[in-house]
Design a protein around this motif. Structure first.
Motif, mmCIF file in Angstrom:
data_model
loop_
_atom_site.group_PDB
_atom_site.id
_atom_site.type_symbol
_atom_site.label_atom_id
_atom_site.label_comp_id
_atom_site.label_asym_id
_atom_site.label_seq_id
_atom_site.Cartn_x
_atom_site.Cartn_y
_atom_site.Cartn_z
ATOM 1 N N TYR A 131 0.951 -1.176 0.064
ATOM 2 C CA TYR A 131 0.719 -0.630 0.059
ATOM 3 C C TYR A 131 0.989 1.562 0.306
ATOM 4 C CZ TYR A 131 -3.730 -3.002 2.013
ATOM 5 O OH TYR A 131 -4.374 -4.579 1.478
ATOM 6 N N ASP A 170 -0.093 4.719 0.956
ATOM 7 C CA ASP A 170 -0.336 5.993 1.617
ATOM 8 C C ASP A 170 -0.960 5.212 2.779
ATOM 9 O OD1 ASP A 170 0.015 7.629 -0.343
ATOM 10 O OD2 ASP A 170 -1.973 6.865 -1.482
ATOM 11 N N GLN A 223 -3.978 6.403 10.418
ATOM 12 C CA GLN A 223 -3.151 5.053 10.795
ATOM 13 C C GLN A 223 -1.687 5.193 11.899
ATOM 14 O OE1 GLN A 223 -3.737 2.501 7.118
ATOM 15 N NE2 GLN A 223 -4.772 1.805 7.813
ATOM 16 N N GLY A 272 -13.737 -2.151 8.682
ATOM 17 C CA GLY A 272 -12.433 -2.120 7.638
ATOM 18 C C GLY A 272 -11.665 -0.931 7.609
ATOM 19 N N GLY A 274 -8.966 -0.482 9.318
ATOM 20 C CA GLY A 274 -7.991 -0.697 8.719
ATOM 21 C C GLY A 274 -7.138 -0.773 9.940
ATOM 22 N N LYS A 275 -7.311 -1.464 11.688
ATOM 23 C CA LYS A 275 -7.034 -1.105 12.492
ATOM 24 C C LYS A 275 -6.252 -2.159 12.561
ATOM 25 C CE LYS A 275 -11.037 -1.907 14.370
ATOM 26 N NZ LYS A 275 -12.414 -1.828 13.609
ATOM 27 N N SER A 276 -6.353 -3.359 11.967
ATOM 28 C CA SER A 276 -4.780 -3.792 11.818
ATOM 29 C C SER A 276 -3.445 -3.810 11.402
ATOM 30 C CB SER A 276 -5.553 -5.290 11.140
ATOM 31 O OG SER A 276 -6.397 -5.834 10.961
ATOM 32 N N ARG A 289 -14.929 -4.141 2.458
ATOM 33 C CA ARG A 289 -14.323 -3.768 3.464
ATOM 34 C C ARG A 289 -12.860 -3.367 2.875
ATOM 35 N NH1 ARG A 289 -14.232 -7.091 9.096
ATOM 36 N NH2 ARG A 289 -12.902 -5.979 8.959
HETATM 37 P P1 ADP Z 1 -10.328 -3.383 10.765
HETATM 38 O O1 ADP Z 1 -9.861 -1.747 11.216
HETATM 39 O O2 ADP Z 1 -11.947 -3.975 10.668
HETATM 40 O O3 ADP Z 1 -9.605 -4.288 11.579
HETATM 41 P P2 ADP Z 1 -9.001 -4.441 8.327
HETATM 42 O O4 ADP Z 1 -7.523 -3.648 9.990
HETATM 43 O O5 ADP Z 1 -9.119 -5.553 7.851
HETATM 44 O O6 ADP Z 1 -9.792 -3.409 9.081
HETATM 45 O O7 ADP Z 1 -8.779 -3.557 6.890
HETATM 46 C C1 ADP Z 1 -9.533 -3.721 6.476
HETATM 47 C C2 ADP Z 1 -8.794 -3.664 4.834
HETATM 48 O O8 ADP Z 1 -8.290 -2.843 4.334
HETATM 49 C C3 ADP Z 1 -7.905 -4.992 4.626
HETATM 50 O O9 ADP Z 1 -7.985 -5.543 3.946
HETATM 51 C C4 ADP Z 1 -6.825 -4.123 4.824
HETATM 52 O O10 ADP Z 1 -5.743 -4.529 4.438
HETATM 53 C C5 ADP Z 1 -6.872 -2.432 3.805
HETATM 54 N N1 ADP Z 1 -6.012 -1.618 4.432
HETATM 55 C C6 ADP Z 1 -5.927 -1.354 5.202
HETATM 56 N N2 ADP Z 1 -5.344 -0.325 5.487
HETATM 57 C C7 ADP Z 1 -4.934 0.176 4.316
HETATM 58 C C8 ADP Z 1 -4.051 1.287 3.720
HETATM 59 N N3 ADP Z 1 -3.522 2.109 4.148
HETATM 60 N N4 ADP Z 1 -4.143 0.796 2.880
HETATM 61 C C9 ADP Z 1 -4.708 0.540 1.736
HETATM 62 N N5 ADP Z 1 -5.859 -1.014 2.360
HETATM 63 C C10 ADP Z 1 -5.587 -0.892 3.402
#
Ligand code: ADP
Ligand code: ZN
Length: 616
Positions: A22, A24, A29, A49, A51-53, A328
């Motif tokens: 990715y 950005d 984040q 969705g 992007g918490k992880s 998501r």
């Molecule tokens: P949640 O907040 O529900 O835990 P996730 O961390 O699972 O969300 O992220 C949701 C999706 O967005 C995943 O497929 C992840 O890879 C994608 N994602 C997270 N951060 C980024 C980013 N900076 N750029 C592109 N995709 C992202």
């Protein structure tokens, strides 16, 4: 810490590109990651969705040692670990689902220090055997996912979460990051306190999910409408939320009859059948699941392209969480709510069965907000976000109201009148008393509180009480007023209200006549639904080719398709048509590890497709 070490630490943006492909960071984040890398505690609120992880996965890669991730759901752990491993990252999990052999293998990895991330359930981490090994591990960060489970206010209270503060007590130097998607104010404040965090900073991301389209359709001829929607999305994944177990089974059967690959899911099924359906859906073997709300918690599947509510849910929280399972991966996804007054009555029936009076009243008030959303004459995203305390600067353009907007008139004077009455009543006034004040009616609540002495008393006499009712509803929906459920349903002024009262912000209103007209339309037979935005038609063919290839590659390694690439990645790939490995790395979601592994077959497929197009 020696200065040269800090210089050497890999930069978060580089790690994001290298491991995840990715370019950005999403909003917040980067801020969260910097904060955690500075060794501080954080509470992170992001919608599903959002992007918490990555907020703890990137720091885990930047830091020496091990990041411990506490997660309450076994299915979720497995998905996350699989996704990390697919990106070449050393991750594993420990929970009750592992065989003794598998558990020993993970412990070996722990002992030799090769793991970067370890996912554990709260029970495991607090269990005596594991808790005693913790001091011997090189802990650099602790992440607590679904942190709202710690609060008894939340609807997912888990007693074992209440003990997690032991972690911070035992390892005060290790930063803790707590994450959740639940926006409730009471829960928010419980999290930092109950986990024993030290001066945690609260990060609250926008709950807006602009890639989800929002629409409400009249609840007549639902099946005919659903059939059309499902056929329009043939081959893509969707969830149909139903009001009863029986209807999940019926609908799934009817969908299969018209050729849709559908299954049902509800809490009355055997555990084994439930998890098989869930796994089949995650792996793409089943495209559509007709389910009760028992389905979806913890399902991390990026490519759900549509969510339909066959029956209206009872609260906007529930509704937002359920539609949040669509899109998501960030690519466009469609959400549709069927609405009829009968659904309201069904929900009211459930509510009447609640014993606790306070809780019952709150649920009734929340149901009313849900109904108002379904009947809203203004941008639906505005209504949703204002419910979660967010003020959207402009109409969204991606909901059915925005696509077919009502006519507006200037409502600034009416808003000023109502808001200043709330202000003068010291924000201790509910909707019906406020209407009395505006109309100049000396009702008991008005005279008892001495509200007839207010300067605004009777200022809105010329407008009917019915119209005021609809106006106040719109002020709430536009985020000018908030209904405080914890304080007698009194109206509170928001920041946006201050802007109207003191800074000249203007307000628009839909007239009562227009609202009546639109409500009548909602009761009539439906028009044909409009197709959602999709990949450009020219590249749709290539997208299909790439999707087929993804399916084959995933089947070879016996993993769900999204572990190979998400829909968003395939969409970007179809748009860019990379023809070299360098160009392949530019595709959204392609990191070095996946490029090495997949560049060849995908580049070959693209070249073949290009050649075929040329030959035509
Ligand atoms: P949640 O907040 O529900 O835990 P996730 O961390 O699972 O969300 O992220 C949701 C999706 O967005 C995943 O497929 C992840 O890879 C994608 N994602 C997270 N951060 C980024 C980013 N900076 N750029 C592109 N995709 C992202
Ligand atoms: Zn809108």
């Amino acid at each position: 810490m020696p200065a040269e070490f800090l210089v050497d630490r890999p930069q978060p943006a580089d790690l994001l590109q290298k491991h995840f492909g990715y370019r950005d960071f999403r909003p917040l984040q980067q801020e969260v990651i910097d904060h955690v890398l500075a060794g501080r505690d954080a509470v992170v609120l992001m919608p599903t969705g959002g992007g918490k992880s990555l907020c703890y996965q990137v720091p885990a890669l930047a830091l020496d040692g091990l990041t411990l991730v506490i997660s309450p759901l076994i299915a979720l752990m497995k998905d996350q670990v699989q996704a990390l491993q697919a990106n070449g990252i050393a991750a594993a999990y420990l929970n009750s689902s592992l065989s003794p052999e598998e558990e020993r293998a993970v412990k070996r990895q722990l002992a030799d220090g090769s793991l970067k991330l370890l996912y554990v359930s709260p029970e495991t981490v607090l269990g005596p055997s594991f808790f005693h090994t913790l001091p011997h591990l090189p802990l650099s960060l602790i992440a607590i996912d679904e942190a709202h489970c710690v609060s008894s206010w939340g609807h997912h209270f888990r007693p074992e979460y209440g003990q997690l503060h032991l972690l911070k007590e035992q390892f005060p130097e290790v930063p803790v990051i707590a994450l959740t998607a639940t926006a409730d104010k009471a829960v928010r404040h419980d999290i930092g306190r109950l986990l024993g965090l030290r001066e945690p900073r609260m990060f609250i991301a926008s709950f807006d999910r602009p890639n989800l389209s929002l629409a409400v359709l009249p609840g007549q001829k639902r099946w005919e409408q659903l059939r059309r929607i499902a056929l329009r999305h043939m081959g893509a994944c969707g969830i149909i939320y139903c009001g009863s177990r029986k209807s999940t089974e019926e609908l799934a059967g009817k969908l299969r009859d018209v050729g849709v690959n559908a299954a049902h899911y509800h809490a009355g099924m055997e555990a084994a059948d439930r998890s098989r359906t869930q796994d089949d859906f995650i792996q793409g073997k089943v495209h559509v699941v007709c389910a009760t709300i028992a389905f979806g918690m913890g399902i991390d599947k990026g490519d759900v392209r549509y969510v339909v509510h066959y029956n209206m849910p009872g609260t906007l929280e529930g509704y937002y969480q359920e539609i949040g399972r669509a899109g998501r991966d960030g690519a466009p996804a469609e959400t549709i709510l069927f609405y009829s007054f009968r659904d309201v009555q069904t929900q009211l029936g459930f509510i009447e069965e609640i014993d606790n009076v306070v809780y019952r009243d709150v649920q009734r008030a929340k149901l009313q907000r849900m109904q108002e959303y379904a009947e809203s004459p203004i941008c639906r995203r505005r209504v949703l976000l204002s419910y979660f305390g967010e003020d959207l600067a402009e109409d969204c353009g991606n909901c059915d109201v925005c696509k077919d907007p009502p006519s507006w008139s200037d409502g600034t004077v009416a808003a000023q009148m109502a808001l200043s009455a709330v202000y003068r009543a010291k924000q201790r006034i509910g909707v019906s008393t406020l209407i009395d004040v505006l109309k100049g009616t000396r009702s008991a609540p008005v005279t008892e509180a001495g509200l007839d002495a207010l300067k605004t008393f009777g200022a809105g006499r010329a407008t009917s009480a019915f119209a005021w009712q609809l106006f106040l509803q719109q002020f709430v929906q536009q985020g000018l007023l908030e209904i405080d459920y914890t304080d007698h349903y009194h109206l509170k002024l928001t920041k946006a209200a201050q802007e109207v009262l003191f800074e000249g912000r203007t307000v628009r209103l839909v007239s009562p006549e227009t609202i009546k007209e639109r409500q009548a339309q909602l009761k009539q037979a439906p028009a044909a639904p409009k197709p959602a935005a999709e990949v450009g038609a020219a590249r749709q063919g290539l997208f299909d080719v790439l999707r087929e290839l993804r399916r084959t590659l995933a089947a070879e390694i016996n993993k769900p398709a999204y572990v190979v690439f998400s829909d968003a990645t395939l969409t970007d790939m179809a748009a860019r048509m990379p023809l070299s490995e360098g160009e392949f790395l530019d595709v959204h979601g392609v990191g070095e590890h996946k490029a090495k592994r997949y560049a060849k077959p995908f580049l070959a497929a693209i070249q073949r497709w290009v050649a075929e197009q040329g030959a035509r």
